[in-house]
Design a protein around this motif. Structure first.
Motif, PDB file in Angstrom:
ATOM      1  N   ALA A  97       0.909  -1.160  -0.064  1.00 25.74           N
ATOM      2  CA  ALA A  97      -0.311   0.011   0.043  1.00 25.74           C
ATOM      3  C   ALA A  97       0.805   1.106   0.028  1.00 25.74           C
ATOM      4  O   ALA A  97       0.521   2.321  -0.692  1.00 25.74           O
ATOM      5  N   LEU A  98       1.943   1.398   0.814  1.00 26.52           N
ATOM      6  CA  LEU A  98       2.839   2.283   0.848  1.00 26.52           C
ATOM      7  C   LEU A  98       3.411   2.697  -0.492  1.00 26.52           C
ATOM      8  O   LEU A  98       3.669   3.778  -0.903  1.00 26.52           O
ATOM      9  N   THR A  99       4.026   1.412  -0.727  1.00 34.83           N
ATOM     10  CA  THR A  99       4.670   1.531  -2.221  1.00 34.83           C
ATOM     11  C   THR A  99       3.697   2.252  -3.306  1.00 34.83           C
ATOM     12  O   THR A  99       4.158   3.079  -4.234  1.00 34.83           O
ATOM     13  N   ARG A 100       2.456   1.961  -3.552  1.00 32.51           N
ATOM     14  CA  ARG A 100       1.742   2.344  -4.310  1.00 32.51           C
ATOM     15  C   ARG A 100       1.278   3.850  -4.245  1.00 32.51           C
ATOM     16  O   ARG A 100       1.146   4.604  -5.144  1.00 32.51           O
ATOM     17  N   ALA A 101       1.265   4.233  -2.945  1.00 35.66           N
ATOM     18  CA  ALA A 101       0.846   5.649  -2.799  1.00 35.66           C
ATOM     19  C   ALA A 101       1.865   6.698  -3.078  1.00 35.66           C
ATOM     20  O   ALA A 101       1.706   7.534  -3.723  1.00 35.66           O
ATOM     21  N   LEU A 102       3.153   6.219  -2.851  1.00 35.64           N
ATOM     22  CA  LEU A 102       4.375   6.920  -3.305  1.00 35.64           C
ATOM     23  C   LEU A 102       4.827   6.956  -4.640  1.00 35.64           C
ATOM     24  O   LEU A 102       5.418   7.728  -4.912  1.00 35.64           O
TER      25      LEU A 102
END
Length: 185
Positions: free
Chosen positions: A37-42
């Protein structure tokens, strides 16, 4: 713009949906969900800072209740090729974050027994959660500064899961107050 991150919606119950200067991300629990999730957001957005808020179990009896800022994190549930617990085969042993006051051990299981607590304490952990290492590692890959605030929800011993369920709302309010004090929103 800053990114406000939590593993669970319940950890953000005290936070307004729209918080000026922040976008909100709920990743789901555990290292893989947090990483994804954090990879996708960044990858999709540009942020000048990531602020992670959430709950953690206290392993060390001397750890006070309330909100702590994490200064470094490691994975307690990995073993390297030489059999050393707490060291990954190919990932950094620890992720350094800030001038915080606490070390957190991250792993994919909910810690609620004395034997696991003693093992993680021996590795240097004072708090335990399921996402901090993953968040810190992803933030480093993208070069985005990260702060992690954890409110003590339980003592990672017998019935910690029940205690956590009862404490998560109070922890959310403590975290919201800390954000208000630090960022004025």
């Amino acid at each position: 713009m800053k990114l406000l991150v939590a593993a669970l919606d319940s950890e953000l119950v005290a936070f307004p949906e729209d918080l000026p200067g922040f976008e909100r991300l709920v990743t789901g629990p555990g290292k893989l969900k947090a990483t994804f999730a954090l990879t996708r957001a960044l990858d999709a957005g540009t942020y000048d800072e990531i602020l992670v808020v959430g709950t953690a179990g206290a392993l060390d009896e001397s750890v006070a209740s309330g909100v702590h800022e994490i200064n470094w994190t490691f994975q307690h549930d990995v073993i390297n090729e030489e059999g050393v617990r707490g060291e990954h085969v190919s990932m950094p042993q620890r992720m350094d974050l800030s001038d915080g006051d606490m070390v957190i051990a991250t792993g994919d299981s909910f810690i609620d027994d004395a034997d696991a607590v003693q093992l993680i304490l021996a590795l240097g952990g004072r708090l335990v959660d399921m996402e901090s290492y993953a968040y810190a590692w992803v933030a480093a890959q993208f070069g985005v500064p990260i702060r992690i605030w954890k409110a003590v929800s339980d003592r990672a011993q017998d019935d910690a899961n029940t205690t956590w369920t009862e404490a998560v709302t109070a922890c959310s309010h403590q975290l919201r107050e800390r954000l208000r004090d630090a960022y004025g929103v």
